[in-house]
Write a protein that holds these residues in place. Structure first.
Motif, mmCIF file in Angstrom:
data_model
loop_
_atom_site.group_PDB
_atom_site.id
_atom_site.type_symbol
_atom_site.label_atom_id
_atom_site.label_comp_id
_atom_site.label_asym_id
_atom_site.label_seq_id
_atom_site.Cartn_x
_atom_site.Cartn_y
_atom_site.Cartn_z
ATOM 1 N N ALA A 3 1.055 -1.477 -0.037
ATOM 2 C CA ALA A 3 -0.232 0.038 -0.033
ATOM 3 C C ALA A 3 0.918 1.021 0.097
ATOM 4 O O ALA A 3 1.966 1.017 0.701
ATOM 5 N N ARG A 4 0.079 2.225 -1.074
ATOM 6 C CA ARG A 4 1.132 3.413 -0.600
ATOM 7 C C ARG A 4 0.885 4.210 0.072
ATOM 8 O O ARG A 4 -0.003 4.396 0.997
ATOM 9 N N GLU A 5 2.267 4.567 0.689
ATOM 10 C CA GLU A 5 2.344 5.262 2.960
ATOM 11 C C GLU A 5 2.749 6.528 2.318
ATOM 12 O O GLU A 5 2.458 7.228 2.951
ATOM 13 N N LEU A 6 3.373 6.983 1.224
ATOM 14 C CA LEU A 6 4.329 8.388 1.049
ATOM 15 C C LEU A 6 3.526 8.965 -0.483
ATOM 16 O O LEU A 6 3.683 7.874 -1.214
ATOM 17 N N SER A 7 3.927 9.708 -0.961
ATOM 18 C CA SER A 7 3.460 10.620 -2.145
ATOM 19 C C SER A 7 4.494 11.685 -2.046
ATOM 20 O O SER A 7 4.959 11.919 -1.483
ATOM 21 N N ILE A 8 4.372 12.076 -3.413
ATOM 22 C CA ILE A 8 5.675 12.878 -3.824
ATOM 23 C C ILE A 8 4.694 14.276 -4.988
ATOM 24 O O ILE A 8 4.319 13.280 -5.050
ATOM 25 N N MET A 9 5.546 15.194 -4.231
ATOM 26 C CA MET A 9 4.588 16.352 -4.510
ATOM 27 C C MET A 9 5.623 17.068 -5.554
ATOM 28 O O MET A 9 6.529 17.193 -4.902
ATOM 29 N N CYS A 10 4.651 17.194 -6.799
ATOM 30 C CA CYS A 10 5.643 18.240 -7.903
ATOM 31 C C CYS A 10 6.065 19.151 -7.355
ATOM 32 O O CYS A 10 4.949 20.272 -6.570
ATOM 33 N N LYS A 14 2.598 21.093 -7.895
ATOM 34 C CA LYS A 14 1.855 20.644 -6.509
ATOM 35 C C LYS A 14 0.717 20.058 -6.591
ATOM 36 O O LYS A 14 0.449 19.893 -5.568
ATOM 37 N N LEU A 15 1.216 19.245 -7.756
ATOM 38 C CA LEU A 15 0.149 17.852 -7.650
ATOM 39 C C LEU A 15 0.554 16.721 -7.735
ATOM 40 O O LEU A 15 2.185 16.634 -7.464
ATOM 41 N N PRO A 16 0.297 15.702 -7.097
ATOM 42 C CA PRO A 16 1.342 14.132 -6.174
ATOM 43 C C PRO A 16 1.464 13.574 -8.350
ATOM 44 O O PRO A 16 0.998 13.943 -9.233
ATOM 45 N N VAL A 17 2.865 13.396 -7.620
ATOM 46 C CA VAL A 17 3.574 12.629 -8.918
ATOM 47 C C VAL A 17 3.315 11.343 -8.677
ATOM 48 O O VAL A 17 4.317 10.040 -7.755
ATOM 49 N N ASP A 18 2.543 10.531 -10.141
ATOM 50 C CA ASP A 18 2.167 8.882 -10.114
ATOM 51 C C ASP A 18 3.507 7.950 -10.265
ATOM 52 O O ASP A 18 4.150 8.938 -10.971
ATOM 53 N N ASP A 19 3.729 6.643 -9.874
ATOM 54 C CA ASP A 19 4.483 5.531 -10.761
ATOM 55 C C ASP A 19 4.603 6.340 -12.413
ATOM 56 O O ASP A 19 3.665 6.277 -12.917
ATOM 57 N N CYS A 77 6.937 18.790 -15.906
ATOM 58 C CA CYS A 77 7.290 19.940 -15.050
ATOM 59 C C CYS A 77 8.630 20.171 -14.627
ATOM 60 O O CYS A 77 9.494 21.196 -14.286
ATOM 61 N N ASP A 78 9.419 19.586 -14.676
ATOM 62 C CA ASP A 78 11.155 19.183 -14.446
ATOM 63 C C ASP A 78 12.442 20.706 -15.027
ATOM 64 O O ASP A 78 11.630 20.549 -16.795
ATOM 65 N N PRO A 79 11.856 22.246 -15.076
ATOM 66 C CA PRO A 79 12.846 22.628 -15.515
ATOM 67 C C PRO A 79 14.106 22.714 -16.218
ATOM 68 O O PRO A 79 14.786 23.515 -16.203
ATOM 69 N N ASP A 80 14.423 21.600 -15.110
ATOM 70 C CA ASP A 80 16.210 21.224 -15.932
ATOM 71 C C ASP A 80 16.518 19.748 -16.101
ATOM 72 O O ASP A 80 17.291 19.358 -16.002
ATOM 73 N N VAL A 81 15.667 19.138 -17.724
ATOM 74 C CA VAL A 81 15.912 18.643 -18.100
ATOM 75 C C VAL A 81 16.966 17.168 -18.230
ATOM 76 O O VAL A 81 17.404 15.886 -17.321
ATOM 77 N N GLY A 82 17.877 18.434 -18.636
ATOM 78 C CA GLY A 82 18.972 17.965 -19.250
ATOM 79 C C GLY A 82 20.305 17.489 -17.557
ATOM 80 O O GLY A 82 20.824 17.301 -18.038
ATOM 81 N N ALA A 83 19.942 18.558 -16.566
ATOM 82 C CA ALA A 83 20.665 18.027 -15.678
ATOM 83 C C ALA A 83 21.235 16.885 -15.269
ATOM 84 O O ALA A 83 20.540 16.203 -15.125
ATOM 85 N N GLY A 84 22.482 17.121 -14.669
ATOM 86 C CA GLY A 84 22.977 15.849 -13.915
ATOM 87 C C GLY A 84 22.832 15.127 -12.908
ATOM 88 O O GLY A 84 22.716 16.849 -12.010
ATOM 89 N N SER A 85 22.488 14.667 -12.889
ATOM 90 C CA SER A 85 21.793 14.463 -11.242
ATOM 91 C C SER A 85 21.055 12.846 -10.736
ATOM 92 O O SER A 85 21.466 12.364 -11.480
ATOM 93 N N TYR A 86 21.176 12.843 -9.591
ATOM 94 C CA TYR A 86 20.868 12.071 -8.810
ATOM 95 C C TYR A 86 19.494 11.436 -9.017
ATOM 96 O O TYR A 86 19.314 12.291 -8.113
ATOM 97 N N THR A 87 19.076 10.440 -9.307
ATOM 98 C CA THR A 87 17.582 10.539 -8.960
ATOM 99 C C THR A 87 16.977 9.360 -8.387
ATOM 100 O O THR A 87 17.580 8.456 -9.086
ATOM 101 N N ILE A 88 15.787 9.121 -7.964
ATOM 102 C CA ILE A 88 14.753 8.409 -6.809
ATOM 103 C C ILE A 88 13.532 8.321 -7.909
ATOM 104 O O ILE A 88 12.729 9.485 -7.640
ATOM 105 N N GLU A 89 13.424 7.724 -8.833
ATOM 106 C CA GLU A 89 11.713 7.545 -9.342
ATOM 107 C C GLU A 89 11.131 7.413 -8.406
ATOM 108 O O GLU A 89 11.164 6.750 -6.556
ATOM 109 N N ALA A 90 9.675 7.961 -8.631
ATOM 110 C CA ALA A 90 8.771 8.306 -7.750
ATOM 111 C C ALA A 90 7.743 6.782 -7.477
ATOM 112 O O ALA A 90 8.120 6.868 -6.367
#
Length: 142
Positions: A3-10, A14-19, A77-90
């Protein structure tokens, strides 16, 4: 799937980020800028000699470089899609166990202390999170 216990908010809309729609991320360029600023700050502020440790005044600590902020976005919504980043998928950050596991993994990275991950954790635990937020009000036994 549990069951989903946490939500990621953009951060942007400011809306929830789905899988598969987005992620929590941090910019490697910002981390490198922080490291450079931190080294310069260390040189500037110096330390008071205390046996066995380095001590700075509270004012120096408060005026140190600002830690790098973790961000959360929908891919669209990502303002810097090309940025080198450490990412954790929702979809990989949906339960308290996921959050604990990611925290354990991040703790092995030298740059974590230069980020606001502790703020992400604390705000999630208190139910005030703007990036990672509990689905149901949490019970904190602190």
């Amino acid at each position: 799937m549990s069951a989903r216990e946490l939500s990621i908010m953009c951060d942007a809309c400011k809306l929830p980020v789905d899988d598969e729609e987005g992620y929590v991320w941090i910019d490697y360029g910002e981390i490198n800028r922080y490291k450079t600023a931190f080294r310069a700050w260390e040189k500037e502020t110096g330390t008071e000699p205390v046996p066995g440790r380095k001590v700075r005044s509270l004012m120096d600590v408060c005026n140190g470089p600002e830690r790098v902020r973790w961000q959360a976005h929908h891919k669209a919504c990502d303002p810097d899609v090309g940025a080198g980043s450490y990412t954790i998928e929702a979809e990989r950050l949906r339960t308290w166990a996921d959050l604990a596991e990611w925290t354990a993994q991040l703790m092995g990275l030298r740059w974590l202390s230069g980020t606001d991950w502790s703020d992400v954790l604390r705000s999630a635990a208190h139910g005030t999170g703007l990036r990672v937020t509990p689905v149901a009000p949490p019970t904190l036994n602190a």
